[in-house]
Design a protein around this motif. Structure first.
Motif, mmCIF file in Angstrom:
data_model
loop_
_atom_site.group_PDB
_atom_site.id
_atom_site.type_symbol
_atom_site.label_atom_id
_atom_site.label_comp_id
_atom_site.label_asym_id
_atom_site.label_seq_id
_atom_site.Cartn_x
_atom_site.Cartn_y
_atom_site.Cartn_z
ATOM 1 N N GLN A 1 39.329 24.968 47.497
ATOM 2 C CA GLN A 1 39.062 24.702 46.836
ATOM 3 C C GLN A 1 39.628 24.172 45.404
ATOM 4 O OE1 GLN A 1 35.345 26.978 46.198
ATOM 5 N NE2 GLN A 1 34.278 25.696 48.284
ATOM 6 N N ALA A 2 40.296 24.672 44.614
ATOM 7 C CA ALA A 2 40.678 24.381 43.282
ATOM 8 C C ALA A 2 41.842 23.730 44.212
ATOM 9 C CB ALA A 2 41.694 25.327 43.091
ATOM 10 N N GLY A 3 42.183 23.763 44.934
ATOM 11 C CA GLY A 3 43.831 23.054 45.748
ATOM 12 C C GLY A 3 43.547 21.777 46.365
ATOM 13 N N ILE A 4 41.905 21.413 46.136
ATOM 14 C CA ILE A 4 41.949 20.174 47.102
ATOM 15 C C ILE A 4 41.550 19.193 45.580
ATOM 16 C CG2 ILE A 4 39.953 18.557 48.098
ATOM 17 C CD1 ILE A 4 42.378 20.099 50.319
ATOM 18 N N ALA A 5 40.645 20.045 44.316
ATOM 19 C CA ALA A 5 40.706 19.337 43.743
ATOM 20 C C ALA A 5 41.668 18.930 42.862
ATOM 21 C CB ALA A 5 39.504 19.693 43.026
ATOM 22 N N GLY A 6 42.828 19.208 43.151
ATOM 23 C CA GLY A 6 44.152 18.678 42.600
ATOM 24 C C GLY A 6 44.237 19.833 41.219
ATOM 25 N N ARG A 7 43.479 21.127 41.035
ATOM 26 C CA ARG A 7 43.956 22.022 39.880
ATOM 27 C C ARG A 7 45.194 22.587 39.596
ATOM 28 N NH1 ARG A 7 38.332 24.315 40.294
ATOM 29 N NH2 ARG A 7 37.152 22.965 40.331
ATOM 30 N N SER A 8 46.399 23.161 39.443
ATOM 31 C CA SER A 8 46.769 23.835 38.886
ATOM 32 C C SER A 8 47.224 24.966 39.335
ATOM 33 C CB SER A 8 47.986 23.614 37.581
ATOM 34 O OG SER A 8 48.728 24.708 37.613
ATOM 35 N N LYS A 9 47.989 25.337 39.916
ATOM 36 C CA LYS A 9 48.156 27.129 40.118
ATOM 37 C C LYS A 9 47.576 28.371 39.025
ATOM 38 C CE LYS A 9 52.512 27.165 41.478
ATOM 39 N NZ LYS A 9 54.284 28.475 42.009
ATOM 40 N N GLU A 10 48.458 27.681 37.873
ATOM 41 C CA GLU A 10 48.085 28.560 36.914
ATOM 42 C C GLU A 10 46.618 28.900 36.843
ATOM 43 O OE1 GLU A 10 51.068 26.232 36.469
ATOM 44 O OE2 GLU A 10 51.838 27.715 36.935
ATOM 45 N N MET A 11 45.462 27.855 37.573
ATOM 46 C CA MET A 11 44.116 27.887 36.441
ATOM 47 C C MET A 11 43.571 29.245 37.966
ATOM 48 S SD MET A 11 43.809 25.646 34.412
ATOM 49 C CE MET A 11 41.687 25.108 34.676
ATOM 50 N N CYS A 12 44.490 30.123 38.559
ATOM 51 C CA CYS A 12 43.977 30.918 39.420
ATOM 52 C C CYS A 12 42.866 32.023 38.474
ATOM 53 C CB CYS A 12 44.837 31.649 39.645
ATOM 54 S SG CYS A 12 44.380 33.454 40.849
ATOM 55 N N PRO A 13 41.805 32.042 38.339
ATOM 56 C CA PRO A 13 40.617 33.381 37.648
ATOM 57 C C PRO A 13 41.074 34.485 37.781
ATOM 58 C CG PRO A 13 39.730 31.676 39.072
ATOM 59 C CD PRO A 13 41.036 31.824 39.510
ATOM 60 N N TYR A 14 41.849 34.928 39.095
ATOM 61 C CA TYR A 14 42.071 36.400 38.900
ATOM 62 C C TYR A 14 42.403 36.836 38.037
ATOM 63 C CZ TYR A 14 38.371 35.258 42.908
ATOM 64 O OH TYR A 14 37.142 35.055 43.485
ATOM 65 N N GLN A 15 42.776 38.046 38.192
ATOM 66 C CA GLN A 15 43.628 39.425 37.866
ATOM 67 C C GLN A 15 44.040 40.024 38.423
ATOM 68 O OE1 GLN A 15 45.481 38.183 34.592
ATOM 69 N NE2 GLN A 15 43.973 36.960 34.717
ATOM 70 N N ALA A 16 43.244 40.277 39.638
ATOM 71 C CA ALA A 16 43.653 41.933 40.412
ATOM 72 C C ALA A 16 44.888 41.072 41.021
ATOM 73 C CB ALA A 16 42.741 42.229 40.866
ATOM 74 N N LEU A 17 45.986 41.632 42.182
ATOM 75 C CA LEU A 17 47.087 41.227 42.574
ATOM 76 C C LEU A 17 46.468 40.854 44.095
ATOM 77 C CD1 LEU A 17 49.965 40.513 42.909
ATOM 78 C CD2 LEU A 17 50.588 43.557 43.632
ATOM 79 N N ASP A 18 45.641 41.626 44.171
ATOM 80 C CA ASP A 18 45.712 41.017 46.237
ATOM 81 C C ASP A 18 44.698 39.613 45.866
ATOM 82 O OD1 ASP A 18 46.884 42.869 47.276
ATOM 83 O OD2 ASP A 18 44.901 44.635 47.769
ATOM 84 N N GLN A 19 43.393 39.955 45.132
ATOM 85 C CA GLN A 19 42.192 38.250 45.109
ATOM 86 C C GLN A 19 42.831 37.498 44.868
ATOM 87 O OE1 GLN A 19 39.286 40.032 42.536
ATOM 88 N NE2 GLN A 19 38.207 40.350 44.237
ATOM 89 N N ARG A 20 44.386 37.796 43.332
ATOM 90 C CA ARG A 20 44.937 36.673 42.748
ATOM 91 C C ARG A 20 46.269 35.959 44.255
ATOM 92 N NH1 ARG A 20 46.661 34.809 38.078
ATOM 93 N NH2 ARG A 20 48.546 33.527 37.931
ATOM 94 N N SER A 21 46.935 37.316 45.254
ATOM 95 C CA SER A 21 47.321 36.862 46.042
ATOM 96 C C SER A 21 46.479 35.383 47.719
ATOM 97 C CB SER A 21 48.244 37.263 47.095
ATOM 98 O OG SER A 21 47.415 38.708 47.759
ATOM 99 N N HIS A 22 45.427 36.124 47.590
ATOM 100 C CA HIS A 22 44.479 35.493 48.555
ATOM 101 C C HIS A 22 44.088 33.849 47.828
ATOM 102 C CE1 HIS A 22 43.755 38.995 50.712
ATOM 103 N NE2 HIS A 22 43.351 38.372 51.479
#
Length: 55
Positions: A18-39
């Motif tokens: 959803q963030a990608g479709i909205a045009g947000r940057s990948k640096e906007m990822c709210p997750y810190q945990a590696l597994d969730q961040r990678s997904h």
């Protein structure tokens, strides 16, 4: 327990998409945990690929 983990990962990927479709940057990822961040980033990349096909 495994079902909850899978649901969290699926949710992270959907939110990344959803963030990608909205045009947000990948640096906007709210997750810190590696597994969730990678997904989340995987969903973001999928959205970017889908946007490129549509453009």
């Amino acid at each position: 327990m495994k079902r909850q983990k899978r649901d969290r990962m699926t949710r992270a990927q959907k939110r990344g998409y959803q963030a990608g479709i909205a045009g947000r940057s990948k640096e906007m990822c709210p997750y810190q945990a590696l597994d969730q961040r990678s997904h989340w980033l995987g969903g973001w990349r999928d959205a970017m690929a889908d946007k490129a096909v549509l453009a």
